[in-house]
Design an enzyme around this catalytic site. Sequence first.
Site, short mmCIF file in Angstrom:
data_model
loop_
_atom_site.label_atom_id
_atom_site.label_comp_id
_atom_site.label_asym_id
_atom_site.label_seq_id
_atom_site.Cartn_x
_atom_site.Cartn_y
_atom_site.Cartn_z
N ASP A 275 15.82 49.36 35.80
CA ASP A 275 16.89 49.55 36.79
C ASP A 275 16.57 49.06 38.20
O ASP A 275 16.84 49.77 39.18
CB ASP A 275 17.29 51.03 36.83
CG ASP A 275 17.83 51.53 35.50
OD1 ASP A 275 17.85 50.76 34.53
OD2 ASP A 275 18.22 52.71 35.44
N LYS B 3 22.82 49.92 29.84
CA LYS B 3 22.92 51.31 29.39
C LYS B 3 23.94 52.07 30.22
O LYS B 3 24.29 51.64 31.32
CB LYS B 3 21.55 52.00 29.47
CG LYS B 3 20.93 52.06 30.86
CD LYS B 3 19.51 52.61 30.81
CE LYS B 3 18.83 52.65 32.16
NZ LYS B 3 19.40 53.60 33.12
N CYS C 55 14.94 57.52 35.91
CA CYS C 55 14.99 56.56 34.80
C CYS C 55 13.63 56.02 34.38
O CYS C 55 13.42 55.71 33.21
CB CYS C 55 15.97 55.43 35.13
SG CYS C 55 17.67 56.05 35.32
#
Length: 197
Positions: free
Chosen positions: A9, A102, A144
Amino acid sequence: MARALLIVDVQNDFTEGGALGVRGGAAVADGVTRYLRAHPHFYDLVMASRDWHDPDGSNGGHFADGLPDYVDTWPRHCVAGSPGAEYHPALDTSLIDVHVRKGQGVPAYSLFEGTTDEGTSSGEALADRGVTEVDVVGIATDHCVRASALDAIAHGLHVRVITDLIAGVAVDPSAAALAEMARQGGELVPSASIAVA
């Protein structure tokens, strides 16, 4: 046996100036690029994930209807196709082999909750390439990165978290996340300590 780098990310909305910007996020983007350029043949596979949330609806309650609690609900971020969902410009995407999206309509933190551009799960894509060892970098340490590293361990992979190529939202939760990763069997290492063949 193959080795992969998992980039979690590194997106505009998670770096300085973004909807959920993390201090040090831009430095992570730049650092990952420099690291990969310095060691072009170390990894058999480079996989990168992005939040890619639906523009309509709450994405399964992930987007707050009112005030977010920053635990389960969040401000709108990384909306599919928006500038905030794109990789940070300091991350050289030509170095990435597999792209994962995602959070399409549902909450998702781990890279392993996503699918590749071909529709394969992240875990399957790694297994198909014989990956047994992964190094994890990216944003955010306490969300994350944590979820991705723990899922990698659960998938039976040998996991190292590269501590100078991650950035967290807050100091104490990030420290707790790193301690949890270590307890579960992950190694915490600076990039300089990685022996590159």
